[in-house]
Design an enzyme around this catalytic site. Structure first.
Site, mmCIF file in Angstrom:
data_model
loop_
_atom_site.group_PDB
_atom_site.id
_atom_site.type_symbol
_atom_site.label_atom_id
_atom_site.label_comp_id
_atom_site.label_asym_id
_atom_site.label_seq_id
_atom_site.Cartn_x
_atom_site.Cartn_y
_atom_site.Cartn_z
ATOM 1 N N SER A 156 0.843 -1.201 0.000
ATOM 2 C CA SER A 156 0.000 0.000 0.000
ATOM 3 C C SER A 156 0.874 1.246 0.000
ATOM 4 O O SER A 156 1.974 1.254 0.572
ATOM 5 C CB SER A 156 -0.892 0.030 1.235
ATOM 6 N N TYR A 205 -1.944 -1.065 10.134
ATOM 7 C CA TYR A 205 -2.085 -1.336 8.694
ATOM 8 C C TYR A 205 -0.784 -0.950 7.970
ATOM 9 O O TYR A 205 -0.221 -1.741 7.206
ATOM 10 C CB TYR A 205 -3.264 -0.543 8.134
HETATM 11 P P1 NAP Z 1 -11.573 -5.481 -0.922
HETATM 12 O O1 NAP Z 1 -12.440 -5.193 -2.095
HETATM 13 O O2 NAP Z 1 -12.116 -5.379 0.456
HETATM 14 O O3 NAP Z 1 -10.924 -6.898 -1.164
HETATM 15 C C1 NAP Z 1 -10.247 -7.593 -0.157
HETATM 16 C C2 NAP Z 1 -10.131 -9.026 -0.631
HETATM 17 O O4 NAP Z 1 -9.383 -9.770 0.339
HETATM 18 C C3 NAP Z 1 -11.466 -9.718 -0.776
HETATM 19 O O5 NAP Z 1 -11.402 -10.543 -1.909
HETATM 20 C C4 NAP Z 1 -11.580 -10.557 0.488
HETATM 21 O O6 NAP Z 1 -12.382 -11.698 0.249
HETATM 22 C C5 NAP Z 1 -10.122 -10.932 0.702
HETATM 23 N N1 NAP Z 1 -9.775 -11.260 2.082
HETATM 24 C C6 NAP Z 1 -9.822 -10.469 3.188
HETATM 25 N N2 NAP Z 1 -9.411 -11.152 4.273
HETATM 26 C C7 NAP Z 1 -9.063 -12.391 3.836
HETATM 27 C C8 NAP Z 1 -8.572 -13.559 4.465
HETATM 28 N N3 NAP Z 1 -8.333 -13.597 5.779
HETATM 29 N N4 NAP Z 1 -8.352 -14.654 3.719
HETATM 30 C C9 NAP Z 1 -8.590 -14.638 2.371
HETATM 31 N N5 NAP Z 1 -9.059 -13.574 1.719
HETATM 32 C C10 NAP Z 1 -9.306 -12.469 2.442
HETATM 33 O O7 NAP Z 1 -10.322 -4.501 -0.911
HETATM 34 P P2 NAP Z 1 -9.207 -4.126 -1.980
HETATM 35 O O8 NAP Z 1 -9.088 -2.662 -1.914
HETATM 36 O O9 NAP Z 1 -9.432 -4.796 -3.275
HETATM 37 O O10 NAP Z 1 -7.928 -4.750 -1.250
HETATM 38 C C11 NAP Z 1 -7.012 -5.609 -1.901
HETATM 39 C C12 NAP Z 1 -5.625 -5.312 -1.367
HETATM 40 O O11 NAP Z 1 -5.259 -3.991 -1.753
HETATM 41 C C13 NAP Z 1 -5.504 -5.362 0.162
HETATM 42 O O12 NAP Z 1 -4.309 -6.011 0.517
HETATM 43 C C14 NAP Z 1 -5.459 -3.894 0.537
HETATM 44 O O13 NAP Z 1 -4.783 -3.686 1.754
HETATM 45 C C15 NAP Z 1 -4.734 -3.306 -0.645
HETATM 46 N N6 NAP Z 1 -4.898 -1.876 -0.844
HETATM 47 C C16 NAP Z 1 -6.121 -1.330 -1.126
HETATM 48 C C17 NAP Z 1 -6.226 0.051 -1.306
HETATM 49 C C18 NAP Z 1 -7.536 0.725 -1.655
HETATM 50 O O14 NAP Z 1 -7.577 1.974 -1.707
HETATM 51 N N7 NAP Z 1 -8.610 0.009 -1.897
HETATM 52 C C19 NAP Z 1 -5.105 0.852 -1.196
HETATM 53 C C20 NAP Z 1 -3.875 0.266 -0.909
HETATM 54 C C21 NAP Z 1 -3.791 -1.097 -0.735
HETATM 55 P P3 NAP Z 1 -13.283 -12.401 1.408
HETATM 56 O O15 NAP Z 1 -13.985 -11.300 2.107
HETATM 57 O O16 NAP Z 1 -14.178 -13.330 0.691
HETATM 58 O O17 NAP Z 1 -12.319 -13.129 2.274
#
Ligand code: NAP
Length: 260
Positions: free
Chosen positions: A152, A165
């Protein structure tokens, strides 16, 4: 010239591939001919994502897996190998957000541990069985592997009230550098993707907050939140032969936010 982004015959795991950034990556990989195994906890989200992916390819699998639990990633790795015969890449993308409201002085032990169990242990649990497979394959003359973790932009900044985080994501950056050096000899690269502000379930609360949006969006040179599909290109590139000499990097995909 052959298409350097053709992923036919390759197999990739995308943890957290049932939504958000992970699904954006998985769709692009499938479109380029890569077999894709998505892992997530929620069976309904997995099934819906699998249906979407089948628009691109029939080489798709979804597995209910909590990456915080070691046995589950071991079993999911075995199930992926059983279905597709090999694993060429692992996108350790699953993660949880920190909320950003609780002061450090009030952070509970439970909250701290939960963050690291998913965001950092989850990467360790996903990568380790896959690396064993890649190293074994390399010893048989088939050295190729791609380890990609979703870190991130928060790992670069002082992220107040979200220190757990940010620390979990900074740890990923260091982990990736170590893995890149250790595994280069096997044809395995390791890179981190550092997203900025992206339109996913994780940021729904922020996007509904007009005050936050009015302050944040003008600070993004591209003038919008990123979309999951903005991660398709980097996913395909990192999975492909085109990135063979690119390893140990922290690749920022943030519409220019961090340099503005
Ligand atoms: P999201 O839409 O909430 O997706 C998170 C994904 O992780 C979902 O598919 C969820 O599926 C899965 N997940 C969560 N806990 C899990 C676990 N214990 N075991 C297996 N799967 C799990 O959020 P996103 O933004 O796409 O996030 C993806 C990555 O990008 C994360 O690592 C996040 O920290 C990073 N990120 C996001 C942003 C942003 O602005 N959105 C910015 C920087 C970094 P289930 O709920 O079915 O488990």
């Amino acid at each position: 010239m052959a298409n350097m982004f053709d992923l036919s015959g390759r197999v990739a795991i995308v943890t957290g591939g049932n939504g958000g950034i992970g699904l954006g990556i998985a769709e692009a990989l499938a479109e380029q001919g890569c077999a894709v195994s998505i892992w997530g906890r929620n069976a309904e989200k997995n099934a819906a994502a699998e249906t979407r992916l089948r628009a691109f390819s029939d080489k798709v699998q979804s597995i209910v897996c909590d990456v915080a639990v070691r046995d589950q990633t071991e079993q999911a790795t075995e199930a992926t190998l059983k279905q597709f015969g090999r694993i060429d890449g692992c996108f350790a993308n699953a993660g949880i957000g920190g909320g950003g409201r609780t002061p450090f002085a009030e952070r509970t032990e439970e909250d701290w541990r939960r963050m690291f169990s998913v965001n950092l242990d989850g990467v360790f649990h996903a990568f380790q069985p896959v690396v064993r497979h890649m190293v074994a394959r390399a010893s048989q003359g088939d050295g190729f592997g791609r380890l990609v973790a979703t870190s991130s932009m928060a790992s670069l900044f002082g992220t107040a009230r979200n220190e757990h985080y940010a620390a979990s994501k900074s740890a990923i950056n260091s982990l990736i550098q170590a893995l890149a050096v250790e595994h280069a000899r096997y044809g395995v690269t390791a890179n981190a993707i550092l997203p900025g502000w992206i339109n996913t379930e994780m940021t729904e609360g922020l996007q509904a907050n007009d005050k936050f949006m009015a302050a944040a969006v003008p600070r993004i040179p591209v003038r919008r939140f990123g979309q999951p599909k903005d991660f398709g290109g980097i996913g395909v590139y990192l999975m492909s032969q085109a990135s063979a000499y690119h390893t140990g990097d922290c690749i920022v995909i943030d519409g220019g936010y961090s340099i503005f």
